[in-house]
Design an enzyme around this catalytic site. Structure first.
Site, PDB file in Angstrom:
ATOM      1  NE  ARG A  48      -1.115  -0.993   0.060  1.00 48.72           N
ATOM      2  CZ  ARG A  48      -1.468  -0.280  -0.604  1.00 48.72           C
ATOM      3  NH1 ARG A  48      -1.207  -1.018  -1.709  1.00 48.72           N
ATOM      4  NH2 ARG A  48      -1.488   0.466   0.077  1.00 48.72           N
ATOM      5  CD  GLU A  69       5.789   4.453  -2.886  1.00 49.37           C
ATOM      6  OE1 GLU A  69       4.944   4.787  -1.095  1.00 49.37           O
ATOM      7  OE2 GLU A  69       6.000   2.937  -2.315  1.00 49.37           O
ATOM      8  CG  HIS A  97      -3.488   5.105   1.871  1.00 54.41           C
ATOM      9  ND1 HIS A  97      -3.477   5.827   1.132  1.00 54.41           N
ATOM     10  CD2 HIS A  97      -2.381   4.206   0.771  1.00 54.41           C
ATOM     11  CE1 HIS A  97      -3.440   5.315  -0.539  1.00 54.41           C
ATOM     12  NE2 HIS A  97      -2.580   4.177  -0.488  1.00 54.41           N
ATOM     13  CG  LEU A 114      -2.505   8.683  -2.629  1.00 53.67           C
ATOM     14  CD1 LEU A 114      -1.954   8.601  -1.499  1.00 53.67           C
ATOM     15  CD2 LEU A 114      -3.204   7.712  -3.464  1.00 53.67           C
ATOM     16  CD  GLU A 159      -8.324  -1.321   2.065  1.00 51.07           C
ATOM     17  OE1 GLU A 159      -8.873  -0.574   1.281  1.00 51.07           O
ATOM     18  OE2 GLU A 159      -8.115  -0.094   2.610  1.00 51.07           O
ATOM     19  CD  GLN A 185       0.182   1.506   3.360  1.00 48.92           C
ATOM     20  OE1 GLN A 185      -0.442   1.239   1.985  1.00 48.92           O
ATOM     21  NE2 GLN A 185       1.609   0.610   3.853  1.00 48.92           N
ATOM     22  CG  HIS A 215       0.946   7.334   1.018  1.00 51.61           C
ATOM     23  ND1 HIS A 215       1.221   8.032   0.372  1.00 51.61           N
ATOM     24  CD2 HIS A 215       0.207   6.810   0.149  1.00 51.61           C
ATOM     25  CE1 HIS A 215       1.787   8.389  -0.812  1.00 51.61           C
ATOM     26  NE2 HIS A 215       0.888   6.917  -1.051  1.00 51.61           N
ATOM     27  CB  SER A 259     -15.434   0.675  -6.278  1.00 50.37           C
ATOM     28  OG  SER A 259     -17.012   0.136  -6.839  1.00 50.37           O
ATOM     29  N   GLY A 289     -20.172  -5.879  -3.163  1.00 50.10           N
ATOM     30  CA  GLY A 289     -18.864  -5.441  -3.495  1.00 50.10           C
ATOM     31  C   GLY A 289     -18.524  -5.248  -5.103  1.00 50.10           C
ATOM     32  NE  ARG A 316       2.944   3.899  -0.223  1.00 49.59           N
ATOM     33  CZ  ARG A 316       2.003   3.003  -0.556  1.00 49.59           C
ATOM     34  NH1 ARG A 316       1.032   2.587  -0.220  1.00 49.59           N
ATOM     35  NH2 ARG A 316       1.944   3.683  -2.066  1.00 49.59           N
ATOM     36  CG  PHE A 347       5.606   1.582  -6.642  1.00 48.98           C
ATOM     37  CD1 PHE A 347       5.777   2.149  -7.221  1.00 48.98           C
ATOM     38  CD2 PHE A 347       4.357   1.895  -5.211  1.00 48.98           C
ATOM     39  CE1 PHE A 347       3.523   3.493  -7.419  1.00 48.98           C
ATOM     40  CE2 PHE A 347       2.999   2.682  -5.382  1.00 48.98           C
ATOM     41  CZ  PHE A 347       3.083   3.374  -6.293  1.00 48.98           C
ATOM     42  CB  SER A 391       2.050  -1.112  -6.579  1.00 47.05           C
ATOM     43  OG  SER A 391       3.779  -2.001  -6.573  1.00 47.05           O
TER      44      SER A 391
END
Ligand code: FAD
Ligand code: SF4
Ligand code: F3S
Ligand code: FES
Lengths: 247, 124, 575, 147
Positions: free
Chosen positions: C387, C250, C352, C247, C376, C235, C237, C47, C15, C284, C120, C390
C-alpha cells in the site's frame, strides 16, 4: 533497564458481587520507562485477569485510558510511572458512575456531547462537485485548538461543577460546540447558543480552570467555555433586539 | 424557579462579570483611600469632607452624571460578583440540589442592594 | 438455552472506524427511511483510525492528474492491485475528501485558503491532504460527529460481534453481538451486513496498531467460508519507535526528514536500495528492507529495545516541526524521551497495515450473499502487494461509501427474513460464551498463548521471510489453535468482562495468523511487502495472481484469483 | 476519594442496564493548591457582598446630610473596620490577579476570524488600566485632584 517494585492499589467493583467498590493491592516489577497503563496491563496479563479497564492506542490519542492516578485524572498511557513513588492508587474517573473496576459509565457524556450539535450546520449543504471551502489560516486557528479534544473526559473528572450539577453540559462538550460555532464553514451558532443557555447552561461554569489544567491535549476547554458564555450573551441580546432569530 | 433562573442567567452573568472586572478596578482605590488611608490619617480626613464628597458624587462629565454612575458601579456591581460566587461556592460544596432556592435568595439580596444603591444616588 | 433479545434493522455495519462511519453516513443518505445498525466493540471515536497521522491521498493540485495517482498506486502495489478498482478509487478520492472538508475536518491550509497537500512515499507529487500530523484523529471525529446528525443510524457501542448469522438460504442476515456492558447476547438482524473491523496487526508483537486491532472481521468471514485474499502482504512501516511500536508518520520524511545510520550517513542516498532519487520518499516496503539491511550490516545503533537507525528532523527547525509535526514531537518526548528538534529519533521497521483481507469485488460484496466488507479488513485489491501511505484512509471513505450504497440497493431486493435459524445460532453463540466465562479448567494463560502467537509470527513472517521459518511458523500457529480452545479463564462476572473479549479476540487472531502464514508460504516469489529470501525476484509468469485462502477444518486451503490488469502493463518496479 | 459526588453526576438519560457504583468526587478536591486558590477566589464573594453594602451605607449617609455622613466616615476609623478594609483590599487584589491571569483566554475579542492580541499584550493592557485607574481615582479621592 532498571526495574523497581511498586505497589498498585486498584479500585475493584463487580456489580454482580460487590455492594460497593473496594480496593485491591498488587505488587508489580516496573521498568523505568513504563507508563501507568503498562503496569495495569501487567496486572491484567500476569497477575489478575479479572481486572477490567479500557485502553487501545497506547499513544495518547484514542482517549479511552483515563483514570484517577493518586487522585488526579490522568491519561494512563501518557503518564510516566517514574513520576510516582512506591505506592500508586488507581481509581476509575471521578464524577462518573462506576460500571466495573476502572470502567466508568460513558452514556451520560455521550448525551451531553450530542446535545451541542457537534456537526456543521448549514441551511444548504454544498455538493462535492462545488469543491472545498476556502478557509484562511486565521479562520482555522480560531477553532483548531478546540477541535483537538480526544473525549478522554479527564476534564469532567476535574471540574467541581460537574460533580455537583448533573445537568451541566461540561467542559469538553461545550468546547466542541464552541469549536463548531467558531468554524467559518458553520451556520449553526444560534442553535448551539440556544442550547448553551438551556438547562445545564454554560453559565454554570465558575471558571475553576481545572479542566484546562488536567487536559492532556491542551484543548483549554476553560477558554472555550468562557468564550462561549460571552457569545451566548451576545446571541441572547441579539434575540432581544430582533426577536426572530439572532445571528 | 429553575426556568426563571435560566432566563435571567445571561444578565446575571454580565453583572457578575462586570462585578469582577469593573468592581475590582474601582474598589482598589476606594478601599485604599476611604477604608485605609483616611482612617489612618495618612490622608487628611478633610479630603472627603461632606462638601467635597457631595461635589465629587454629583460631578458631571459632559452630560454624564459621572460621579453617580461610578458610585453606582462601586455599590451594586460587587453585590453581583458576591452573590454569584457565593452561589458557585455553595454548589461546589455539594449544594447542587438546593441551588435553585439558594441562587434565588442570593440574587434577591443582590437585587435589593442594587435598588438601594440606585436610591442612594438618587437621594444625592 | 439463553434468552436472546432481537433487534431488527435494514442494514448492519460492524465497526465504527473510518470505513464503518463513512458507510453508515452513506447509507443514511442513500435511503433516509432505512434503519442502520452501527455495531462497534469500542465507542466509535476510540477506533484505531484515530491514530493515523500523515494524511489522505487525492488529486488536488493543478500539476497532478488522476492518471498519475493511478499509476503510482499500481506501481506501489507491485502490479498486484486490480486496475479497475484503482481507476475508480482515484476518481472518487477527491470527492470524498471534499465531503469531509464540508463536514468540518480541519485540514491544514495554503496561504490562499485552499487545502494544503504534502509529499508522501511513492507518490510523484504532493497529493496527501493533511491536518498537521493528526489526519486520522480528525477524520474519525469529524465522521463520528457528523454521523450523530442522522437519527436512522442506531449505535450499538461496546458490542462485540462474535459470529455472523446465516439464514437457511445460506446468506448472511445478521450478527450475534455480545453486549460487553451486560454480558448479554443480542441477535441483530438485517438484510445485509458490512464488516469494517480494521486490520489485525496485533498478531505481531511489534506493531503500530492498537490493542483492538485483532482481525475480528477477517476471522468472522473466514469461518463462514469467505476467502481471505492476499494475506501474505503485511506492510512494515519503516519508522516506529523501539519498544512501543508507536508510529512516527511518513510525513516526517514528506516534510524533508532524513534516515541516518550510526555513522550519520543517509544510507538511502549512499547505497542502492532501489529507491533511486526518491531516497526517503521511496515506498515503505523498500525502505523497511533497507533499514533491516543496514542493521544487519552492523551500521545500526543499539538500545534497550534492540537495534535501530535514526530519523533526523533537526534541519527542519523548531517552527516547522511545531506547525506540521507537533504530534511527532510529543510522541518522541513522551515515549522515547527524545525531542526531535534537538536529537534524532530512534526508529525501526514495525508492522503497520494488512494489504490483505476479506475478498470483495469492487462493490465491496463478498462471495457470501448479504455480506460486505470495506476498509482495512477488506481486500478490494486497491493496495496489491504494497500500500502507498495515505491511500488507505481514502480507501475507507471511497469504498465505505460505495459498499453502503450498493448494500442499500441490495437490501431493497430482499423480502421478509425468516429469522428462526438466525435466533437459534445467536442462542448457541450465547451459550458458547457463557461457558467460556470464568471457566477455570485448562492450564494455559491467555497472555502466554498470545505471546507464543506473536513470537511465531515475528520469526516466520517478518520483513524477510524464508520457506523453512514460514513452515515452522504455520505449524506453531496451527498448534496454538488447539490450545486456544482450552484456555484458562478466571473472571466469572457478566459485567464488562474484558477477559472473555480477549479470549474471543485471541481465537480470531490465531485464525487470521494461520491464513497469513499459509498464504505467505504459498507465494514462492518476492513481491511488494512479501520478501522471500529463497525466491528473491518477482515472478509474473507464475505468481501474478491474488492468493485466496479458504477455511477448512483441516487447515487453510490456498486458491488463486486473477489480477485485473488494464492499461498499466506490469514492468520492473524501480524508482 | 473523599466524598460522593451528586448521585446523578454524569448519569445517562436512560439508565444503563447494570447497577453502577455512585460517582465520587476526586481526592484532589480542595487538597491541592490549585483547588484552594480557586475556592478562595469564589469565597471572596462574601467580601464583595459586604463591601458593596458598606459602600451603600456610606453613600446613603452622604445623601442624608452632613451629620449622618460625618459619623459614617468617622466609624471607619474603628480599628476593626481598618483591619477589615485591609483584608478586603487584599481580597480585591487577589481577585484581580487571578481574573486577569485567566482573562486573555476567555476574552471575547475572538468573535470573528481576526486573531486577538497575544496574552502578554492583553495582560499589559489590563494591569495598566488597573494601576492607572487606581492612581487616578486615589488622587481624586485623596484630594490631590479636583480639590
Ligand atoms: C498508527 C497508524 C497510522 C496510520 N496512518 C495513516 C495515514 O497517515 N494515512 C492513511 O491513509 N492510512 C494510515 N493508516 C492506516 C489507516 O489508518 C487504517 O487502515 C484505517 O484507519 C482503517 O480503518 P477501518 O475503518 O478499516 O478500521 P478501524 O479504524 O480499525 O476500525 C475498526 C472498527 O471495527 C470495530 N470492531 C473490530 N472488531 C469488532 C468486533 N468483533 N465487533 C464489533 N466491532 C468491532 C472497532 O471497534 C472499530 O470501530 C495508519 C494506521 C496506523 C495504525
Ligand atoms: S477537553 Fe481535554 S480533558 Fe476534556 S475530554 Fe477533551 S481532551 Fe480530554
Ligand atoms: S473546571 Fe469546570 S467550572 Fe468551568 S472552567 Fe472548567 S468547566
Ligand atoms: S490508550 Fe488511547 S489514549 Fe491512552
Amino acid at each position: 533497564m532498571r526495574e523497581v517494585t511498586k505497589t498498585f492499589v486498584l479500585t475493584r467493583f463487580d456489580p454482580d458481587q460487590d455492594e460497593a467498590p473496594r480496593t485491591q493491592e498488587y505488587k508489580v516489577p516496573v521498568r523505568e520507562d513504563w507508563k501507568v497503563l503498562d503496569a495495569i496491563n501487567f496486572i491484567k496479563d500476569e497477575i489478575d485477569p479479572s481486572v477490567s479497564h479500557r485502553w487501545s492506542c497506547r499513544m495518547a490519542v484514542c482517549g479511552s485510558c483515563g483514570m484517577m492516578v493518586n487522585g488526579e485524572p490522568k491519561l494512563t498511557c501518557k503518564t510516566a510511572l517514574s513520576d510516582y513513588g512506591d505506592r500508586v492508587e488507581i481509581e476509575p474517573l471521578a464524577n462518573f458512575p462506576i460500571v466495573r473496576d476502572l470502567v466508568v459509565e460513558l452514556e451520560g457524556f455521550m448525551d451531553k456531547f450530542k446535545s451541542v450539535k457537534p456537526w456543521i450546520v448549514r441551511a444548504k449543504q454544498k455538493a462535492a462537485e462545488e469543491g472545498t471551502y476556502r478557509q484562511s489560516t486565521e479562520e482555522l486557528s480560531a477553532f483548531k485548538q478546540f477541535s483537538m479534544c480526544i473525549n478522554c473526559m479527564l476534564c469532567y473528572s476535574a471540574c467541581p461543577v460537574v460533580a455537583n450539577e448533573p445537568e451541566f453540559i461540561g467542559p469538553a462538550a461545550i468546547a466542541l460546540g464552541h469549536r463548531y460555532n467558531m468554524d467559518s464553514r458553520d451556520e449553526g451558532a444560534s442553535e448551539r447558543n440556544q442550547r448553551f443557555r438551556e438547562e445545564g447552561t454554560v453559565f454554570s461554569c465558575s471558571y475553576a480552570n481545572e479542566c484546562s489544567e488536567v487536559c492532556p491535549k491542551d484543548v483549554d476547554p476553560a477558554a472555550a467555555v468562557n468564550q462561549a458564555k460571552f457569545n451566548a450573551v451576545i446571541d441572547w441580546a441579539k434575540g432581544l433586539v430582533m426577536p426572530k432569530g439572532g445571528s | 424557579m429553575k426556568t426563571f433562573l435560566l432566563k435571567v442567567e445571561p444578565v446575571i452573568w454580565l453583572l457578575f462579570g462586570q462585578g469582577i472586572l469593573i468592581g475590582t478596578i474601582l474598589l482598589t482605590a476606594w478601599l485604599l483611600v476611604i477604608g485605609i488611608l483616611i482612617p489612618l490619617g495618612v490622608v487628611p480626613s478633610d479630603a472627603l469632607a461632606y462638601e467635597r464628597a457631595l461635589r465629587l458624587a454629583t460631578a458631571n462629565l459632559l452630560f454624564l452624571p459621572i460621579g453617580k454612575l461610578l458610585l453606582l458601579a462601586i455599590m451594586a456591581l460587587p453585590l453581583w460578583k458576591g452573590a454569584h460566587h457565593i452561589r458557585s461556592l455553595l454548589v461546589d460544596f455539594g449544594g447542587g440540589e438546593r441551588d435553585p432556592a439558594v441562587a434565588s435568595l442570593l440574587y434577591l439580596i443582590a437585587t435589593a442592594g442594587s435598588v438601594a444603591a440606585v436610591m442612594a444616588v438618587i437621594r444625592l | 438455552m439463553s434468552a436472546i433479545d432481537l433487534y431488527r434493522h435494514d442494514i448492519i455495519i460492524v465497526g465504527g472506524g473510518g470505513a464503518g462511519l463513512r458507510a453508515a453516513i452513506a447509507a443514511a443518505e442513500a435511503d433516509p427511511s432505512q434503519s442502520i445498525a452501527l455495531v462497534s466493540k469500542v465507542y466509535p471515536m476510540r477506533s484505531h483510525t484515530v491514530s493515523a497521522e500523515g494524511g489522505a491521498a487525492a488529486v488536488a493540485r493543478a500539476d497532478d492528474t488522476l492518471e498519475m495517482h493511478g499509476y503510482d498506486t499500481v506501481k506501489g502495489s507491485d502490479f498486484l492491485g486490480d486496475q479497475h478498482v484503482i481507476e475508480y478509487f482515484v476518481e472518487e478520492a477527491p470527492k470524498e475528501l471534499t465531503l469531509l472538508e464540508h463536514w468540518g475536518l480541519p485540514f491544514s491550509r495554503n496561504e490562499d485558503g485552499t487545502v494544503a497537500t504534502r509529499a508522501f512515499g511513492g507518490m510523484t507529487t504532493k497529493r496527501t491532504w493533511y491536518a498537521a500530523d493528526k489526519i486520522g484523529f480528525h477524520m474519525l471525529h469529524t465522521l463520528f460527529q457528523t454521523s450523530l446528525k442522522y437519527d436512522n443510524i442506531v449505535r450499538y457501542d461496546e458490542h462485540f460481534v462474535s459470529k455472523l448469522l446465516i439464514a437457511n438460504d445460506g446468506s448472511c442476515r445478521g450478527v450475534a453481538a455480545h453486549d460487553i456492558r451486560t454480558g448479554e447476547m443480542k441477535a441483530i438482524i438485517g438484510k445485509a451486513v458490512m464488516l469494517t473491523t480494521g486490520g489485525g496487526g496485533k498478531i505481531f508483537p511489534f506493531t503500530t496498531n492498537g490493542m483492538i486491532k485483532t482481525g475480528d472481521g477477517m476471522a468472522l468471514a473466514y469461518r463462514e467460508g469467505v476467502p481471505l485474499k492476499d494475506m501474505e502482504f503485511v506492510q512494515y512501516h519503516p519508522t516506529g519507535l523501539p519498544g512501543t511500536g508507536i508510529l512516527i508518520t511518513e510525513a516526517t520524511r514528506g516534510e524533508g526528514g532524513y534516515l541516518t545510520n550510526k555513522d550519520g550517513e543517509r544510507f538511502l542516498v549512499e547505497r542502492d536500495y532501489g529507491v533511486g532519487s526518491k531516497a526517503e520518499l521511496g515506498p515503505r516496503d523498500m525502505i523497511s528492507r533497507a533499514i533491516v539491511q543496514e542493521i544487519e550490516a552492523g551500521r545500526g545503533l543499539s538500545g534497550p529495545y534492540g537495534d535501530y537507525v535514526n530519523l533526523d528532523l533537526r534541519h527542519l527547525g523548531e517552527a516547522k516541526i511545531d506547525e506540521r509535526l507537533p504530534f511527532v514531537r510529543l510522541l518522541g518526548r513522551t515515549y522515547v524521551g527524545v525531542d526531535p528538534v534537538k536529537d534524532p529519533l530512534p526508529i525501526r521497521p514495525v508492522v503497520h497495515y494488512m494489504m490483505g483481507g476479506v475478498d470483495t469485488d469492487i462493490d465491496c460484496a463478498t462471495q457470501l450473499s448479504g455480506l460486505y466488507a470495506a476498509g482495512e479488513t477488506a481486500c478490494v485489491s486497491l493496495n496489491g502487494a504494497n500500500r502507498l501511505g495515505s491511500n488507505s484512509l481514502t480507501e475507507c471513505l471511497v469504498f465505505g461509501a460505495r459498499g453502503a450504497r450498493h448494500m442499500t440497493q441490495y437490501a431493497k431486493s430482499i423480502g421478509q427474513i425468516d429469522d428462526k435459524a438466525l435466533v437459534e445460532q445467536a442462542k448457541a453463540e450465547a451459550d458458547r460464551i457463557d461457558q467460556l466465562r470464568g471457566r477455570q479448567k485448562g492450564g494455559e494463560k491467555l497472555s502466554e498463548i498470545r505471546r507464543k502467537l506473536n513470537e511465531a509470527m515475528e520469526s516466520g513472517c517478518g520483513v524477510y521471510r524464508q520457506q523453512d521459518t514460514m513452515k515452522a511458523c504455520l505449524q506453531d500457529v496451527s498448534q496454538l489453535r488447539g490450545r486456544v480452545a482450552d484456555l484458562q479463564l478466571t473472571d466469572p462476572s457478566r459485567v464488562f468482562n474484558t477477559e472473555v473479549i480477549a479470549a474471543l479476540e485471541l481465537a480470531n487472531m490465531v485464525d487470521v495468523a494461520e491464513a497469513l502464514a499459509a498464504s505467505a508460504l504459498s507465494r514462492k516469489e518476492s513481491r511488494g511487502a512479501h520478501t522471500c529470501k529463497d525466491y528473491p525476484h518477482r515472478d509474473d509468469q507464475n505468481y501474478l495472481y491474488h492468493t485466496m485462502c479458504t477455511f477448512s477444518p483441516s487447515g487453510p486451503v490456498i486458491g488463486k484469483k486473477d489480477v485485473t490488469l488494464g492499461h498499466w502493463e506490469p514492468e520492473e518496479r524501480k524508482y | 476519594m473523599s466524598r460522593p459526588a451528586h448521585p446523578h453526576a454524569m448519569a445517562p438519560k436512560t439508565p444503563g442496564k447494570t447497577r453502577t457504583a455512585p460517582p465520587q468526587i476526586p481526592a484532589s478536591w480542595w487538597s491541592t493548591s490549585r483547588m484552594r486558590a480557586y475556592l478562595a477566589f469564589d469565597a471572596t464573594g462574601f467580601v464583595y457582598l459586604l463591601v458593596g453594602f458598606l459602600a451603600i451605607r456610606l453613600v446613603w449617609a452622604l445623601g442624608s446630610g452632613q451629620g449622618a455622613y460625618d459619623s459614617a466616615l468617622g466609624a471607619l476609623e474603628n480599628p476593626i473596620y481598618i483591619v477589615w478594609n485591609v483584608f478586603a483590599l487584599l481580597c480585591v487584589i487577589g481577585v484581580g490577579v487571578r481574573f486577569f491571569r485567566l482573562f486573555p483566554k476567555a476574552q471575547p475579542a475572538r468573535l470573528g476570524p481576526a486573531k486577538p492580541p497575544p496574552g502578554p499584550v492583553i495582560h499589559a493592557g489590563l494591569y495598566l488600566a488597573w494601576i492607572g485607574i487606581t492612581v487616578l481615582l486615589s488622587a481624586i479621592l485623596a484630594g490631590g485632584l479636583f480639590a
